[in-house]
Write a protein that holds these residues in place. Structure first.
Motif, PDB file in Angstrom:
ATOM      1  N   GLN A 114      49.432  22.895  30.565  1.00 46.05           N
ATOM      2  CA  GLN A 114      50.814  22.939  31.033  1.00 46.05           C
ATOM      3  C   GLN A 114      51.069  24.014  32.003  1.00 46.05           C
ATOM      4  N   ARG A 115      50.411  25.081  32.112  1.00 46.43           N
ATOM      5  CA  ARG A 115      50.872  25.978  33.110  1.00 46.43           C
ATOM      6  C   ARG A 115      50.390  25.434  34.491  1.00 46.43           C
ATOM      7  N   GLN A 116      49.166  24.552  34.417  1.00 45.34           N
ATOM      8  CA  GLN A 116      48.891  23.787  35.780  1.00 45.34           C
ATOM      9  C   GLN A 116      49.650  22.697  36.008  1.00 45.34           C
ATOM     10  N   GLN A 117      49.900  22.128  35.104  1.00 47.09           N
ATOM     11  CA  GLN A 117      50.761  20.695  35.320  1.00 47.09           C
ATOM     12  C   GLN A 117      51.444  20.483  34.213  1.00 47.09           C
ATOM     13  N   PRO A 118      52.748  20.885  34.098  1.00 45.05           N
ATOM     14  CA  PRO A 118      53.744  20.714  33.103  1.00 45.05           C
ATOM     15  C   PRO A 118      53.860  19.123  32.735  1.00 45.05           C
ATOM     16  N   ASP A 119      53.826  19.090  31.386  1.00 47.45           N
ATOM     17  CA  ASP A 119      53.874  17.913  30.745  1.00 47.45           C
ATOM     18  C   ASP A 119      54.924  17.870  29.369  1.00 47.45           C
ATOM     19  N   PRO A 120      55.775  17.184  29.392  1.00 53.72           N
ATOM     20  CA  PRO A 120      56.772  17.006  28.490  1.00 53.72           C
ATOM     21  C   PRO A 120      56.527  16.823  26.845  1.00 53.72           C
ATOM     22  N   ASP A 121      55.034  16.459  26.891  1.00 52.02           N
ATOM     23  CA  ASP A 121      54.571  16.234  25.591  1.00 52.02           C
ATOM     24  C   ASP A 121      53.636  17.434  24.993  1.00 52.02           C
ATOM     25  N   THR A 122      53.485  18.414  25.807  1.00 60.35           N
ATOM     26  CA  THR A 122      52.516  19.564  25.654  1.00 60.35           C
ATOM     27  C   THR A 122      52.822  20.342  24.224  1.00 60.35           C
ATOM     28  N   ALA A 123      54.374  20.412  23.967  1.00 60.46           N
ATOM     29  CA  ALA A 123      54.605  21.162  22.756  1.00 60.46           C
ATOM     30  C   ALA A 123      54.495  20.227  21.589  1.00 60.46           C
ATOM     31  N   VAL A 124      54.569  19.028  21.514  1.00 59.98           N
ATOM     32  CA  VAL A 124      54.292  18.064  20.243  1.00 59.98           C
ATOM     33  C   VAL A 124      52.847  18.089  20.363  1.00 59.98           C
ATOM     34  N   ARG A 125      52.193  17.926  21.222  1.00 64.53           N
ATOM     35  CA  ARG A 125      50.321  18.148  20.933  1.00 64.53           C
ATOM     36  C   ARG A 125      49.912  19.441  20.179  1.00 64.53           C
ATOM     37  N   ALA A 126      50.743  20.471  20.896  1.00 63.64           N
ATOM     38  CA  ALA A 126      50.329  21.857  20.459  1.00 63.64           C
ATOM     39  C   ALA A 126      50.659  21.799  18.986  1.00 63.64           C
ATOM     40  N   SER A 127      51.958  21.319  18.588  1.00 68.36           N
ATOM     41  CA  SER A 127      52.661  21.483  17.157  1.00 68.36           C
ATOM     42  C   SER A 127      51.717  20.544  16.282  1.00 68.36           C
ATOM     43  N   LYS A 128      51.163  19.487  16.635  1.00 67.71           N
ATOM     44  CA  LYS A 128      50.317  18.628  15.813  1.00 67.71           C
ATOM     45  C   LYS A 128      48.980  19.253  15.559  1.00 67.71           C
ATOM     46  N   LEU A 129      48.357  19.610  16.873  1.00 73.11           N
ATOM     47  CA  LEU A 129      47.153  20.477  16.487  1.00 73.11           C
ATOM     48  C   LEU A 129      47.058  21.420  15.441  1.00 73.11           C
ATOM     49  N   SER A 130      48.270  22.429  15.508  1.00 78.75           N
ATOM     50  CA  SER A 130      48.151  23.522  14.525  1.00 78.75           C
ATOM     51  C   SER A 130      48.322  22.771  13.259  1.00 78.75           C
ATOM     52  N   ARG A 131      49.455  22.016  13.238  1.00 85.59           N
ATOM     53  CA  ARG A 131      49.537  21.318  11.842  1.00 85.59           C
ATOM     54  C   ARG A 131      48.257  20.804  11.107  1.00 85.59           C
ATOM     55  N   SER A 132      47.652  19.973  12.022  1.00 87.34           N
ATOM     56  CA  SER A 132      46.238  19.454  11.818  1.00 87.34           C
ATOM     57  C   SER A 132      45.209  20.601  11.198  1.00 87.34           C
ATOM     58  N   THR A 133      45.146  21.675  11.914  1.00 87.52           N
ATOM     59  CA  THR A 133      43.839  22.780  11.467  1.00 87.52           C
ATOM     60  C   THR A 133      44.659  23.029  10.143  1.00 87.52           C
ATOM     61  N   VAL A 134      45.771  23.239   9.876  1.00 84.05           N
ATOM     62  CA  VAL A 134      46.095  23.596   8.578  1.00 84.05           C
ATOM     63  C   VAL A 134      45.809  22.626   7.341  1.00 84.05           C
ATOM     64  N   ARG A 135      46.376  21.375   7.755  1.00 89.48           N
ATOM     65  CA  ARG A 135      45.850  20.344   6.908  1.00 89.48           C
ATOM     66  C   ARG A 135      44.556  20.046   6.447  1.00 89.48           C
ATOM     67  N   GLN A 136      43.500  20.224   7.694  1.00 88.33           N
ATOM     68  CA  GLN A 136      42.122  19.943   7.357  1.00 88.33           C
ATOM     69  C   GLN A 136      41.410  21.139   6.577  1.00 88.33           C
ATOM     70  N   PHE A 137      42.139  22.260   6.428  1.00 82.63           N
ATOM     71  CA  PHE A 137      41.643  23.430   5.772  1.00 82.63           C
ATOM     72  C   PHE A 137      42.036  23.200   4.070  1.00 82.63           C
ATOM     73  N   LEU A 138      43.433  22.705   4.049  1.00 82.15           N
ATOM     74  CA  LEU A 138      43.608  22.392   2.765  1.00 82.15           C
ATOM     75  C   LEU A 138      42.952  21.151   1.876  1.00 82.15           C
ATOM     76  N   GLU A 139      42.839  20.324   2.778  1.00 82.86           N
ATOM     77  CA  GLU A 139      42.100  19.182   2.271  1.00 82.86           C
ATOM     78  C   GLU A 139      40.696  19.494   1.633  1.00 82.86           C
ATOM     79  N   MET A 140      40.185  20.547   1.865  1.00 84.88           N
ATOM     80  CA  MET A 140      39.053  20.988   1.430  1.00 84.88           C
ATOM     81  C   MET A 140      39.149  21.523  -0.266  1.00 84.88           C
TER      82      MET A 140
END
Length: 210
Positions: A114-140
């Protein structure tokens, strides 16, 4: 009376609000989520003597610096070249911690991109990634008695997932509270992201040392 359709207009969704963020707001949001997940990487690297923790923290520091100091001269192409070496290979470790650690590097990579080449979807991708990390942890920890159709409701009801959602709501509120990246606001966001040393998985270095 007709209201011109305004009365039925739905408020924008969370992801729609993320996509409306300006370039620096996208960067601040992604950097904050990367900061919060860095503890997962630190714990992994210390547990298996995997080098990279210092470099990851250095890159996070440069990202915050670029938000605080507009004229900061940082060669991001060079910094980006350091990212592959930070990524642990899941096949090389028989240890769950490798996955949240890899996610932490991916979160950092999103912010650097994002710092190199701004993208309007960066925040959405970061948000989904963080939620996915939590979700996978809970799935165990899924109860064996749960039916498949009950899994989503169970995951969403867990305090860790609720904390993730609350954190992202607060982060978006702070990031979108001003049009310019004033230093005081950036420091406030950085402090929020540090989350008192607790990662998005609810763990901290102090817990491991206790």
């Amino acid at each position: 009376m007709k209201d011109g359709g305004q009365g039925n207009k739905k408020p924008p969704s969370f992801n729609q609000r993320l996509r409306r963020l300006s370039d620096w707001q996208q960067l601040a949001f992604a950097t904050a989520l990367a900061q919060r997940s860095a503890i997962n990487y630190q714990l992994f690297s210390e547990s298996v003597a995997f080098e990279g923790g210092a470099e990851l923290n250095k890159l996070l520091g440069l990202l915050w610096e670029s938000l605080l100091v507009r004229e900061a001269r940082i060669n991001w192409a060079v910094q980006q070249e350091k990212l592959p070496a930070l990524q642990p290979d899941p096949a090389a470790f028989d240890f769950y911690g490798v996955y949240p650690a890899l996610d932490a590097v991916m979160a950092l990579e999103l912010a650097v991109e994002q710092r190199q080449q701004p993208d309007p979807d960066t925040a959405v991708r970061a948000s989904k990634l963080s939620r996915s990390t939590v979700r996978q942890f809970l799935e165990m920890q899924l109860p064996e008695t749960l039916e498949e159709e009950q899994v989503a409701a169970w995951l969403n009801a867990q305090p860790l997932m609720q904390d993730e959602n609350d954190f992202q709501d607060e982060l978006l509120a702070q990031v979108s509270s001003q049009f310019q990246p004033h230093p005081e606001l950036i420091r406030q966001i950085r402090e929020l992201a540090r989350n008192q040393g607790v990662s998005n998985l609810g763990i901290s270095l102090e817990d491991e040392e206790a």
